[in-house]
Design a protein around this motif. Structure first.
Motif, PDB file in Angstrom:
ATOM      1  N   LYS A 167       0.833  -1.208   0.000  1.00  0.00           N
ATOM      2  CA  LYS A 167       0.000   0.000   0.000  1.00  0.00           C
ATOM      3  C   LYS A 167       0.864   1.253   0.000  1.00  0.00           C
ATOM      4  CE  LYS A 167      -3.610   2.362   2.641  1.00  0.00           C
ATOM      5  NZ  LYS A 167      -4.488   2.302   3.860  1.00  0.00           N
ATOM      6  N   SER A 168       1.930   1.231   0.772  1.00  0.00           N
ATOM      7  CA  SER A 168       2.810   2.394   0.847  1.00  0.00           C
ATOM      8  C   SER A 168       3.656   2.554  -0.414  1.00  0.00           C
ATOM      9  CB  SER A 168       3.724   2.289   2.073  1.00  0.00           C
ATOM     10  OG  SER A 168       4.472   3.468   2.229  1.00  0.00           O
ATOM     11  N   SER A 198       1.282   4.218  -2.798  1.00  0.00           N
ATOM     12  CA  SER A 198       1.036   5.614  -2.448  1.00  0.00           C
ATOM     13  C   SER A 198       2.262   6.475  -2.728  1.00  0.00           C
ATOM     14  CB  SER A 198       0.655   5.735  -0.962  1.00  0.00           C
ATOM     15  OG  SER A 198      -0.552   5.051  -0.701  1.00  0.00           O
ATOM     16  N   GLU A 234       2.689   7.035  -6.458  1.00  0.00           N
ATOM     17  CA  GLU A 234       1.732   8.024  -6.958  1.00  0.00           C
ATOM     18  C   GLU A 234       2.153   9.440  -6.563  1.00  0.00           C
ATOM     19  OE1 GLU A 234      -1.571   9.647  -8.865  1.00  0.00           O
ATOM     20  OE2 GLU A 234      -0.761   7.609  -8.964  1.00  0.00           O
ATOM     21  N   LYS A 235       2.491   9.637  -5.304  1.00  0.00           N
ATOM     22  CA  LYS A 235       2.886  10.972  -4.835  1.00  0.00           C
ATOM     23  C   LYS A 235       4.139  11.461  -5.547  1.00  0.00           C
ATOM     24  CE  LYS A 235      -0.168  11.498  -1.402  1.00  0.00           C
ATOM     25  NZ  LYS A 235      -1.155  12.609  -1.351  1.00  0.00           N
TER      26      LYS A 235
END
Length: 217
Positions: free
Chosen positions: A196-197, A200, A203-204
């Motif tokens: 999940k990280s 994320s 994406e960031k």
């Protein structure tokens, strides 16, 4: 299969899918301009100067008894100090406008920096490791290709110190990442949290890069 191997397999599949997305097409361009590269270097400067601080903040989640992990992790964090100056060196050599330093980062860069501090203060170190995994491995896999692409677009060869450093040094850092994973990911629940990280963080970070590319200097 070890979790280290599972993570690498997951990351490779995620990156392949990621770059195929229409909203990420600018990151697959073959025609980057000097203005775009300068903008990338400027935002990278703002981003990476925060990395030692967020990485050290995340260290509080390491077990007080795991001295080997702590020692390697803090040496890793210390090695990130002054990497912002490499990006700034390249920006200067491209005659980048230094007044932009006073204006500060773009909102997408601020959002990425905010994300790194938020996950650094999570209940576990795993979310920070997910972010770190992506930003350490990406230059190893893609760095030299981007350098060659920029050269073909007539970018001065003395302006790649940041990319060259990370395409080489991050090989060692990725070895550290595998050690962190071997010590931290104990079950599938941990693995899901890491994935999940990674997603994320990917994406960031991409939004920071895209924001820079869409604002050539």
């Amino acid at each position: 299969m070890s979790y280290e191997a599972k993570v690498r397999t997951y990351w490779e599949a995620s990156v392949k899918e990621f770059f195929a997305r229409d909203d990420k097409s600018v990151m697959s361009s073959k025609d980057y301009t000097e203005g775009q590269y300068k903008s990338y270097l400027l935002e990278t400067y703002f981003h990476v100067r925060e990395n030692p601080f967020s990485q050290i903040l995340a260290a509080q989640k390491i077990s007080r008894n795991d001295h080997e992990f702590l020692r390697k992790y803090l040496l890793h964090a210390a090695s990130e100090i002054s990497h912002d100056q490499l990006a700034l060196h390249d920006y200067r050599h491209l005659n980048g406008d230094m007044s932009f330093l006073e204006k500060g980062p773009l909102e997408t860069t601020k959002d990425l920096i905010k994300f790194t501090y938020e996950i650094a203060e999570s209940d576990s170190i795993i979310p920070y490791l997910g972010y770190l995994y992506h930003v350490e491995l990406m230059p190893v896999v893609k760095g030299k290709d981007y350098i060659e692409l920029l050269k073909k677009n007539n970018i001065s060869e003395n302006c790649f110190t940041f990319l060259e450093e990370h395409s080489e040094v991050d090989v060692k850092h990725h070895e550290m990442m595998n050690f962190y994973i071997s010590q931290s990911i104990k079950n599938d629940e941990d693995f899901e949290l890491l994935k999940k990280s990674i997603d994320s963080g990917m994406e960031k970070h991409s939004l920071m890069v895209i924001g820079a590319l869409k604002r050539p200097l």
